[in-house]
Design a protein around this motif. Structure first.
Motif, PDB file in Angstrom:
ATOM      1  N   THR A  10      83.556 -15.536  48.314  1.00 31.80           N
ATOM      2  CA  THR A  10      82.115 -14.831  48.067  1.00 31.80           C
ATOM      3  C   THR A  10      82.467 -13.220  47.958  1.00 31.80           C
ATOM      4  OG1 THR A  10      81.045 -16.455  49.481  1.00 31.80           O
ATOM      5  CG2 THR A  10      79.959 -14.428  49.179  1.00 31.80           C
ATOM      6  N   ARG A  11      83.516 -12.754  48.910  1.00 38.32           N
ATOM      7  CA  ARG A  11      83.848 -11.283  49.014  1.00 38.32           C
ATOM      8  C   ARG A  11      84.436 -10.935  47.630  1.00 38.32           C
ATOM      9  NH1 ARG A  11      87.518  -8.143  53.102  1.00 38.32           N
ATOM     10  NH2 ARG A  11      87.117  -6.124  52.596  1.00 38.32           N
ATOM     11  N   SER A  12      85.164 -11.695  47.119  1.00 38.03           N
ATOM     12  CA  SER A  12      85.851 -11.174  45.747  1.00 38.03           C
ATOM     13  C   SER A  12      84.733 -11.422  44.635  1.00 38.03           C
ATOM     14  CB  SER A  12      87.093 -11.956  45.247  1.00 38.03           C
ATOM     15  OG  SER A  12      86.646 -13.151  45.188  1.00 38.03           O
ATOM     16  N   ARG A  13      83.437 -12.291  44.731  1.00 35.40           N
ATOM     17  CA  ARG A  13      82.907 -12.254  43.691  1.00 35.40           C
ATOM     18  C   ARG A  13      81.789 -11.396  43.859  1.00 35.40           C
ATOM     19  NH1 ARG A  13      80.924 -18.368  44.656  1.00 35.40           N
ATOM     20  NH2 ARG A  13      81.769 -17.979  46.637  1.00 35.40           N
ATOM     21  N   LYS A  14      81.215 -10.632  44.836  1.00 37.21           N
ATOM     22  CA  LYS A  14      80.424  -9.579  45.343  1.00 37.21           C
ATOM     23  C   LYS A  14      81.223  -8.286  44.689  1.00 37.21           C
ATOM     24  CE  LYS A  14      77.957 -11.034  49.155  1.00 37.21           C
ATOM     25  NZ  LYS A  14      77.805 -10.665  50.663  1.00 37.21           N
ATOM     26  N   LYS A  15      82.328  -8.327  44.938  1.00 36.63           N
ATOM     27  CA  LYS A  15      83.356  -7.021  44.357  1.00 36.63           C
ATOM     28  C   LYS A  15      83.197  -7.174  42.784  1.00 36.63           C
ATOM     29  CE  LYS A  15      87.279  -6.292  46.021  1.00 36.63           C
ATOM     30  NZ  LYS A  15      88.706  -6.217  46.485  1.00 36.63           N
ATOM     31  N   LEU A  16      83.421  -8.335  42.202  1.00 37.23           N
ATOM     32  CA  LEU A  16      83.428  -8.357  40.893  1.00 37.23           C
ATOM     33  C   LEU A  16      82.133  -8.188  40.382  1.00 37.23           C
ATOM     34  CD1 LEU A  16      84.974  -9.486  38.117  1.00 37.23           C
ATOM     35  CD2 LEU A  16      84.173 -11.624  38.889  1.00 37.23           C
ATOM     36  N   THR A  17      80.978  -8.749  40.733  1.00 36.44           N
ATOM     37  CA  THR A  17      79.454  -8.343  40.471  1.00 36.44           C
ATOM     38  C   THR A  17      79.380  -7.081  40.384  1.00 36.44           C
ATOM     39  OG1 THR A  17      79.029 -10.708  41.166  1.00 36.44           O
ATOM     40  CG2 THR A  17      77.376  -9.201  40.906  1.00 36.44           C
ATOM     41  N   THR A  18      79.742  -6.192  41.526  1.00 41.41           N
ATOM     42  CA  THR A  18      79.529  -4.655  41.506  1.00 41.41           C
ATOM     43  C   THR A  18      80.213  -4.158  40.312  1.00 41.41           C
ATOM     44  OG1 THR A  18      79.208  -5.070  44.064  1.00 41.41           O
ATOM     45  CG2 THR A  18      79.751  -2.964  43.162  1.00 41.41           C
ATOM     46  N   ALA A  19      81.436  -4.375  40.212  1.00 42.49           N
ATOM     47  CA  ALA A  19      82.212  -3.712  39.288  1.00 42.49           C
ATOM     48  C   ALA A  19      81.812  -4.029  37.788  1.00 42.49           C
ATOM     49  CB  ALA A  19      83.708  -4.240  39.072  1.00 42.49           C
ATOM     50  N   VAL A  20      81.178  -5.080  37.654  1.00 41.83           N
ATOM     51  CA  VAL A  20      80.747  -5.507  36.388  1.00 41.83           C
ATOM     52  C   VAL A  20      79.237  -4.654  36.137  1.00 41.83           C
ATOM     53  CG1 VAL A  20      79.296  -7.227  34.924  1.00 41.83           C
ATOM     54  CG2 VAL A  20      81.712  -7.750  35.888  1.00 41.83           C
ATOM     55  N   PHE A  21      78.490  -4.746  37.197  1.00 41.84           N
ATOM     56  CA  PHE A  21      77.374  -3.928  37.052  1.00 41.84           C
ATOM     57  C   PHE A  21      77.461  -2.695  36.772  1.00 41.84           C
ATOM     58  CE2 PHE A  21      74.050  -1.258  39.256  1.00 41.84           C
ATOM     59  CZ  PHE A  21      72.863  -1.787  38.363  1.00 41.84           C
ATOM     60  N   PHE A  22      78.264  -1.833  37.612  1.00 39.35           N
ATOM     61  CA  PHE A  22      78.534  -0.409  37.215  1.00 39.35           C
ATOM     62  C   PHE A  22      79.207  -0.099  35.738  1.00 39.35           C
ATOM     63  CE2 PHE A  22      77.927   0.045  41.942  1.00 39.35           C
ATOM     64  CZ  PHE A  22      76.801   0.836  41.820  1.00 39.35           C
ATOM     65  N   LEU A  23      80.180  -0.862  35.581  1.00 38.40           N
ATOM     66  CA  LEU A  23      80.938  -0.876  34.197  1.00 38.40           C
ATOM     67  C   LEU A  23      79.725  -1.152  33.014  1.00 38.40           C
ATOM     68  CD1 LEU A  23      84.594  -2.201  34.772  1.00 38.40           C
ATOM     69  CD2 LEU A  23      83.545   0.268  34.255  1.00 38.40           C
ATOM     70  N   SER A  24      78.808  -1.983  33.408  1.00 37.97           N
ATOM     71  CA  SER A  24      77.742  -2.219  32.593  1.00 37.97           C
ATOM     72  C   SER A  24      77.222  -0.935  31.987  1.00 37.97           C
ATOM     73  CB  SER A  24      76.952  -3.433  32.820  1.00 37.97           C
ATOM     74  OG  SER A  24      77.397  -4.740  32.686  1.00 37.97           O
ATOM     75  N   LEU A  25      76.714  -0.236  33.255  1.00 33.05           N
ATOM     76  CA  LEU A  25      76.008   0.925  33.023  1.00 33.05           C
ATOM     77  C   LEU A  25      76.826   1.916  32.068  1.00 33.05           C
ATOM     78  CD1 LEU A  25      74.471   1.472  36.362  1.00 33.05           C
ATOM     79  CD2 LEU A  25      73.228   0.799  34.283  1.00 33.05           C
ATOM     80  N   ILE A  26      78.244   1.747  32.389  1.00 30.57           N
ATOM     81  CA  ILE A  26      79.229   2.862  31.558  1.00 30.57           C
ATOM     82  C   ILE A  26      79.227   2.337  30.220  1.00 30.57           C
ATOM     83  CG2 ILE A  26      81.476   3.499  31.372  1.00 30.57           C
ATOM     84  CD1 ILE A  26      81.599   3.473  34.606  1.00 30.57           C
ATOM     85  N   LEU A  27      79.271   1.213  30.038  1.00 33.59           N
ATOM     86  CA  LEU A  27      79.350   0.727  28.683  1.00 33.59           C
ATOM     87  C   LEU A  27      78.209   0.844  28.210  1.00 33.59           C
ATOM     88  CD1 LEU A  27      80.782  -1.319  26.732  1.00 33.59           C
ATOM     89  CD2 LEU A  27      79.506  -3.153  27.831  1.00 33.59           C
ATOM     90  N   LEU A  28      77.034   0.779  28.458  1.00 31.95           N
ATOM     91  CA  LEU A  28      75.603   1.044  27.843  1.00 31.95           C
ATOM     92  C   LEU A  28      75.692   2.645  27.381  1.00 31.95           C
ATOM     93  CD1 LEU A  28      72.862  -0.001  26.890  1.00 31.95           C
ATOM     94  CD2 LEU A  28      71.842   1.038  29.266  1.00 31.95           C
ATOM     95  N   GLY A  29      75.926   3.429  28.407  1.00 29.45           N
ATOM     96  CA  GLY A  29      76.356   4.755  28.017  1.00 29.45           C
ATOM     97  C   GLY A  29      77.089   5.194  27.022  1.00 29.45           C
ATOM     98  N   ALA A  30      78.308   4.295  26.701  1.00 34.79           N
ATOM     99  CA  ALA A  30      79.235   4.490  25.791  1.00 34.79           C
ATOM    100  C   ALA A  30      78.646   4.198  24.376  1.00 34.79           C
ATOM    101  CB  ALA A  30      80.828   3.772  26.146  1.00 34.79           C
ATOM    102  N   VAL A  31      78.170   2.901  24.291  1.00 31.45           N
ATOM    103  CA  VAL A  31      77.464   2.426  23.372  1.00 31.45           C
ATOM    104  C   VAL A  31      76.305   3.210  22.580  1.00 31.45           C
ATOM    105  CG1 VAL A  31      75.872   0.460  22.308  1.00 31.45           C
ATOM    106  CG2 VAL A  31      77.836  -0.214  23.962  1.00 31.45           C
ATOM    107  N   LEU A  32      75.537   3.521  23.634  1.00 34.31           N
ATOM    108  CA  LEU A  32      74.373   4.719  22.942  1.00 34.31           C
ATOM    109  C   LEU A  32      75.275   6.000  22.577  1.00 34.31           C
ATOM    110  CD1 LEU A  32      71.699   4.209  25.768  1.00 34.31           C
ATOM    111  CD2 LEU A  32      71.758   3.108  23.615  1.00 34.31           C
TER     112      LEU A  32
END
Length: 182
Positions: A10-32
């Motif tokens: 559960t701990r590694s899933r939460k870490k992965l989910t948090t990383a994907v969320f923040f990198l999704s924001l970075i990815l959205l900024g990069a795409v825009l």
């Protein structure tokens, strides 16, 4: 955790989910930024592929799951914002993020290792540009295509990929829970 459960904790899933969320924001900024700013102000006459750089770093520094998920999301976003017709970008970016994570995780923490993976990714991106040009235009002069589209795009993406290496590595290390200075 029961012994029969083989999935991530559960701990590694939460870490992965948090990383994907923040990198999704970075990815959205990069795409825009890629589709809006560099759509008008081209670097060397071409639009640099910031999405490729973010997905490559996510795969290399956080692993195949994160790279694959972000690659699929980035391909869908770019397909929705900047392309028309049949889009191969979701498949291309998914495979890029997944294989960068499965092959390069732990091997590309250094700058020379990153440059190796960046050059391989740029080679595949050049092939994608040639495929898109062949699908779009009736007749394609290969040398003109290389000189006016492929090489400027590769040069612009390589320069921005080199400039973004340290900030993206620091962000990925922070999200992964590792010390930024190590």
């Amino acid at each position: 955790m029961p012994s029969y459960e083989f999935g991530p904790s559960t701990r590694s899933r939460k870490k992965l989910t948090t990383a994907v969320f923040f990198l999704s924001l970075i990815l959205l900024g990069a795409v825009l930024f890629q589709t809006s700013f560099f759509g008008f102000y081209k670097l060397f006459g071409a639009v640099p592929d910031l999405t490729l750089v973010v997905i490559l770093c996510a795969g290399l520094f956080l692993g195949d799951r994160c790279g694959g998920v972000l690659g699929l999301a980035g391909g869908i976003l770019l397909g929705a914002l900047g392309s028309f017709g049949i889009s191969l970008l979701p498949l291309f970016y998914f495979l890029l993020g997944f294989f960068a994570g499965s092959i390069g995780k732990g091997r590309a923490e250094s700058f020379p290792g990153y440059l190796l993976f960046l050059s391989i990714a740029l080679g595949y991106r050049a092939i994608m540009t040639i495929i898109y040009a062949s699908m779009t235009y009736r007749s394609v002069n290969f040398l003109t295509l290389l000189w006016r589209a492929v090489l400027p795009e590769l040069l612009a993406t390589a320069i921005l990929g080199i400039l973004l290496f340290l900030p993206l590595r620091a962000i990925c290390r922070r999200l992964d829970g590792r010390n930024v200075r190590s």
